[in-house]
Scaffold this motif. Structure first.
Motif, PDB file in Angstrom:
ATOM      1  N   CYS A 157      66.212  84.390  79.598  1.00  0.00           N
ATOM      2  CA  CYS A 157      66.866  83.556  80.761  1.00  0.00           C
ATOM      3  C   CYS A 157      66.633  81.876  80.619  1.00  0.00           C
ATOM      4  O   CYS A 157      66.061  80.543  80.835  1.00  0.00           O
ATOM      5  N   PRO A 158      68.262  81.105  79.640  1.00  0.00           N
ATOM      6  CA  PRO A 158      67.887  80.074  79.312  1.00  0.00           C
ATOM      7  C   PRO A 158      68.687  78.773  80.390  1.00  0.00           C
ATOM      8  O   PRO A 158      67.714  78.216  80.148  1.00  0.00           O
ATOM      9  N   SER A 159      69.189  79.611  81.133  1.00  0.00           N
ATOM     10  CA  SER A 159      68.963  78.015  82.531  1.00  0.00           C
ATOM     11  C   SER A 159      67.675  77.674  82.842  1.00  0.00           C
ATOM     12  O   SER A 159      67.583  76.492  83.107  1.00  0.00           O
ATOM     13  N   PHE A 160      66.680  78.513  82.862  1.00  0.00           N
ATOM     14  CA  PHE A 160      65.861  78.245  83.910  1.00  0.00           C
ATOM     15  C   PHE A 160      64.851  76.658  83.071  1.00  0.00           C
ATOM     16  O   PHE A 160      63.921  76.522  82.734  1.00  0.00           O
ATOM     17  N   CYS A 161      65.047  78.165  81.349  1.00  0.00           N
ATOM     18  CA  CYS A 161      64.207  77.172  80.586  1.00  0.00           C
ATOM     19  C   CYS A 161      65.264  75.671  80.445  1.00  0.00           C
ATOM     20  O   CYS A 161      63.858  74.896  80.090  1.00  0.00           O
ATOM     21  N   LEU A 162      65.941  75.328  80.157  1.00  0.00           N
ATOM     22  CA  LEU A 162      66.719  74.661  80.194  1.00  0.00           C
ATOM     23  C   LEU A 162      66.011  73.396  81.455  1.00  0.00           C
ATOM     24  O   LEU A 162      65.555  72.223  80.998  1.00  0.00           O
ATOM     25  N   CYS A 163      66.108  74.003  82.755  1.00  0.00           N
ATOM     26  CA  CYS A 163      65.695  73.358  83.624  1.00  0.00           C
ATOM     27  C   CYS A 163      63.618  72.646  83.643  1.00  0.00           C
ATOM     28  O   CYS A 163      63.689  71.524  83.428  1.00  0.00           O
ATOM     29  N   LEU A 164      62.995  73.655  83.124  1.00  0.00           N
ATOM     30  CA  LEU A 164      62.155  73.539  82.595  1.00  0.00           C
ATOM     31  C   LEU A 164      61.456  72.720  81.320  1.00  0.00           C
ATOM     32  O   LEU A 164      61.325  70.927  81.662  1.00  0.00           O
ATOM     33  N   GLU A 165      62.762  72.850  80.574  1.00  0.00           N
ATOM     34  CA  GLU A 165      62.502  71.658  79.502  1.00  0.00           C
ATOM     35  C   GLU A 165      62.670  69.779  79.904  1.00  0.00           C
ATOM     36  O   GLU A 165      62.082  68.318  80.002  1.00  0.00           O
ATOM     37  N   VAL A 166      64.002  69.910  80.889  1.00  0.00           N
ATOM     38  CA  VAL A 166      64.576  68.676  81.477  1.00  0.00           C
ATOM     39  C   VAL A 166      63.334  68.011  82.495  1.00  0.00           C
ATOM     40  O   VAL A 166      63.148  66.535  82.329  1.00  0.00           O
ATOM     41  N   PHE A 167      63.199  69.009  83.089  1.00  0.00           N
ATOM     42  CA  PHE A 167      61.818  68.274  83.906  1.00  0.00           C
ATOM     43  C   PHE A 167      60.403  67.796  83.768  1.00  0.00           C
ATOM     44  O   PHE A 167      59.248  66.842  84.130  1.00  0.00           O
ATOM     45  N   CYS A 168      59.856  69.050  82.536  1.00  0.00           N
ATOM     46  CA  CYS A 168      59.002  68.633  82.072  1.00  0.00           C
ATOM     47  C   CYS A 168      58.085  67.782  80.987  1.00  0.00           C
ATOM     48  O   CYS A 168      57.355  67.073  80.899  1.00  0.00           O
ATOM     49  N   PHE A 169      59.602  67.812  79.894  1.00  0.00           N
ATOM     50  CA  PHE A 169      59.957  66.688  79.050  1.00  0.00           C
ATOM     51  C   PHE A 169      61.365  66.521  78.764  1.00  0.00           C
ATOM     52  O   PHE A 169      62.051  66.352  77.717  1.00  0.00           O
ATOM     53  N   PRO A 170      61.627  65.165  79.811  1.00  0.00           N
ATOM     54  CA  PRO A 170      62.595  65.318  79.330  1.00  0.00           C
ATOM     55  C   PRO A 170      62.505  63.858  78.224  1.00  0.00           C
ATOM     56  O   PRO A 170      64.149  64.084  77.848  1.00  0.00           O
ATOM     57  N   ASN A 171      62.000  63.300  77.737  1.00  0.00           N
ATOM     58  CA  ASN A 171      61.688  62.352  76.606  1.00  0.00           C
ATOM     59  C   ASN A 171      62.119  63.040  75.907  1.00  0.00           C
ATOM     60  O   ASN A 171      62.845  62.654  74.458  1.00  0.00           O
ATOM     61  N   CYS A 172      61.390  64.211  75.075  1.00  0.00           N
ATOM     62  CA  CYS A 172      61.482  65.252  74.032  1.00  0.00           C
ATOM     63  C   CYS A 172      63.163  65.591  74.616  1.00  0.00           C
ATOM     64  O   CYS A 172      63.782  65.922  72.660  1.00  0.00           O
ATOM     65  N   ALA A 173      63.973  66.007  75.620  1.00  0.00           N
ATOM     66  CA  ALA A 173      64.827  66.862  75.335  1.00  0.00           C
ATOM     67  C   ALA A 173      66.103  65.600  74.939  1.00  0.00           C
ATOM     68  O   ALA A 173      66.838  65.786  74.045  1.00  0.00           O
ATOM     69  N   ILE A 174      65.637  64.355  75.802  1.00  0.00           N
ATOM     70  CA  ILE A 174      66.894  62.805  75.251  1.00  0.00           C
ATOM     71  C   ILE A 174      66.766  62.456  73.835  1.00  0.00           C
ATOM     72  O   ILE A 174      68.203  62.898  73.062  1.00  0.00           O
ATOM     73  N   SER A 175      65.937  62.787  73.958  1.00  0.00           N
ATOM     74  CA  SER A 175      65.404  62.636  72.123  1.00  0.00           C
ATOM     75  C   SER A 175      65.967  63.776  70.823  1.00  0.00           C
ATOM     76  O   SER A 175      66.671  63.753  70.197  1.00  0.00           O
ATOM     77  N   ALA A 176      65.464  64.745  70.866  1.00  0.00           N
ATOM     78  CA  ALA A 176      66.292  66.099  70.238  1.00  0.00           C
ATOM     79  C   ALA A 176      68.072  66.120  70.290  1.00  0.00           C
ATOM     80  O   ALA A 176      68.127  66.128  69.153  1.00  0.00           O
ATOM     81  N   THR A 177      68.623  65.948  71.603  1.00  0.00           N
ATOM     82  CA  THR A 177      69.760  65.817  71.496  1.00  0.00           C
ATOM     83  C   THR A 177      70.232  64.738  71.670  1.00  0.00           C
ATOM     84  O   THR A 177      71.584  64.960  70.215  1.00  0.00           O
ATOM     85  N   ARG A 178      69.994  63.938  71.131  1.00  0.00           N
ATOM     86  CA  ARG A 178      70.176  62.862  70.528  1.00  0.00           C
ATOM     87  C   ARG A 178      69.775  62.529  68.870  1.00  0.00           C
ATOM     88  O   ARG A 178      70.851  63.257  67.993  1.00  0.00           O
ATOM     89  N   ILE A 179      68.588  63.525  67.972  1.00  0.00           N
ATOM     90  CA  ILE A 179      68.336  63.299  66.921  1.00  0.00           C
ATOM     91  C   ILE A 179      69.453  65.204  66.321  1.00  0.00           C
ATOM     92  O   ILE A 179      70.495  64.768  65.459  1.00  0.00           O
ATOM     93  N   PHE A 180      69.635  65.753  67.096  1.00  0.00           N
ATOM     94  CA  PHE A 180      71.274  66.625  66.999  1.00  0.00           C
ATOM     95  C   PHE A 180      72.587  66.659  66.628  1.00  0.00           C
ATOM     96  O   PHE A 180      73.005  66.834  65.402  1.00  0.00           O
ATOM     97  N   VAL A 181      72.665  65.309  67.471  1.00  0.00           N
ATOM     98  CA  VAL A 181      74.024  65.021  67.719  1.00  0.00           C
ATOM     99  C   VAL A 181      74.269  64.107  65.968  1.00  0.00           C
ATOM    100  O   VAL A 181      75.506  64.390  65.349  1.00  0.00           O
ATOM    101  N   GLN A 182      73.575  63.341  65.792  1.00  0.00           N
ATOM    102  CA  GLN A 182      73.691  63.156  64.564  1.00  0.00           C
ATOM    103  C   GLN A 182      72.751  63.398  63.570  1.00  0.00           C
ATOM    104  O   GLN A 182      74.276  63.234  62.262  1.00  0.00           O
ATOM    105  N   ILE A 183      72.487  64.681  63.611  1.00  0.00           N
ATOM    106  CA  ILE A 183      72.490  65.113  62.004  1.00  0.00           C
ATOM    107  C   ILE A 183      73.422  66.167  61.885  1.00  0.00           C
ATOM    108  O   ILE A 183      74.445  66.370  61.129  1.00  0.00           O
ATOM    109  N   GLU A 184      74.017  66.935  62.742  1.00  0.00           N
ATOM    110  CA  GLU A 184      75.528  67.334  63.323  1.00  0.00           C
ATOM    111  C   GLU A 184      76.977  66.630  62.402  1.00  0.00           C
ATOM    112  O   GLU A 184      77.736  67.068  62.080  1.00  0.00           O
ATOM    113  N   ARG A 185      76.927  65.240  63.226  1.00  0.00           N
ATOM    114  CA  ARG A 185      77.826  64.910  62.916  1.00  0.00           C
ATOM    115  C   ARG A 185      77.853  63.455  61.303  1.00  0.00           C
ATOM    116  O   ARG A 185      78.267  62.658  61.115  1.00  0.00           O
ATOM    117  N   GLN A 186      76.397  63.713  60.388  1.00  0.00           N
ATOM    118  CA  GLN A 186      76.294  62.545  60.028  1.00  0.00           C
ATOM    119  C   GLN A 186      76.224  61.333  60.387  1.00  0.00           C
ATOM    120  O   GLN A 186      76.633  60.285  59.522  1.00  0.00           O
TER     121      GLN A 186
END
Length: 184
Positions: A24-53
């Motif tokens: 149930c990825p949609s439910f887990c994504l909602c939990l991630e965004v509501f419970c850990f928004p700072n981790c979700a935003i920072s991790a997405t930014r780091i992921f894009v930086q790693i992927e695109r160097q």
């Protein structure tokens, strides 16, 4: 394939939750965004930086450090306010300021990721193609670009002629040696 916080934060702890996250990825994504928004935003930014160097801009690091310092200052003031009642109002004011800085910092991170994904929908859209991106978080908040790259902030423009205005452009100083005009 969904991974909580892109798999960059608490990777070992989150590996036990992978089966439920995949069912149930949609439910887990909602939990991630509501419970850990700072981790979700920072991790997405780091992921894009790693992927695109993309190397983190020094100004971004300063903003993130300032945000962290404000959060720590807020915490210290609240602890001191427990013992010194006169500091309660100051603690609340600093807490409000820390929350404002946090919201602005997170908004900037989200805007950077959105801009990067809008401007370059895939890593192959850059001048240098990333063949196999590394999907592992750096051991520390590494600001060094991988060998062979010199990116900082956003990727360089593909056309070097677009990087500087043409000679004679108002307010533009041409770099290098100026040719001297013969005296009249």
């Amino acid at each position: 394939k969904y991974k909580c916080c892109q798999g960059l934060i608490c990777g070992q702890c989150m590996s036990t939750c992978d089966d439920s996250a995949q069912s149930c990825p949609s439910f887990c994504l909602c939990l991630e965004v509501f419970c850990f928004p700072n981790c979700a935003i920072s991790a997405t930014r780091i992921f894009v930086q790693i992927e695109r160097q993309i190397q983190t801009d020094p100004c971004d690091n300063r903003i993130i450090r300032f945000n962290n310092m404000m959060q720590i200052l807020s915490c210290i003031c609240h602890v001191l306010a427990i013992f010194i009642r006169d500091l309660r109002l100051l603690a609340r004011i600093i807490d409000l300021l820390a929350d404002i800085v946090y919201c602005i910092t997170q908004a900037c991170m989200q805007a950077q990721v959105d801009h990067e994904l809008t401007l370059h929908p895939s890593a192959a859209d850059y001048a240098t193609v990333v063949k196999q991106p590394v999907m592992v978080a750096p051991p520390s908040y590494n600001t060094q670009a991988p060998a062979g790259t010199n990116r900082q902030g956003y990727a360089p423009l593909n056309n070097p002629q677009q990087q500087a205005p043409p000679p004679g452009y108002p307010g533009y100083q041409q770099q290098g040696y100026q040719q001297q005009q013969p005296p009249k």
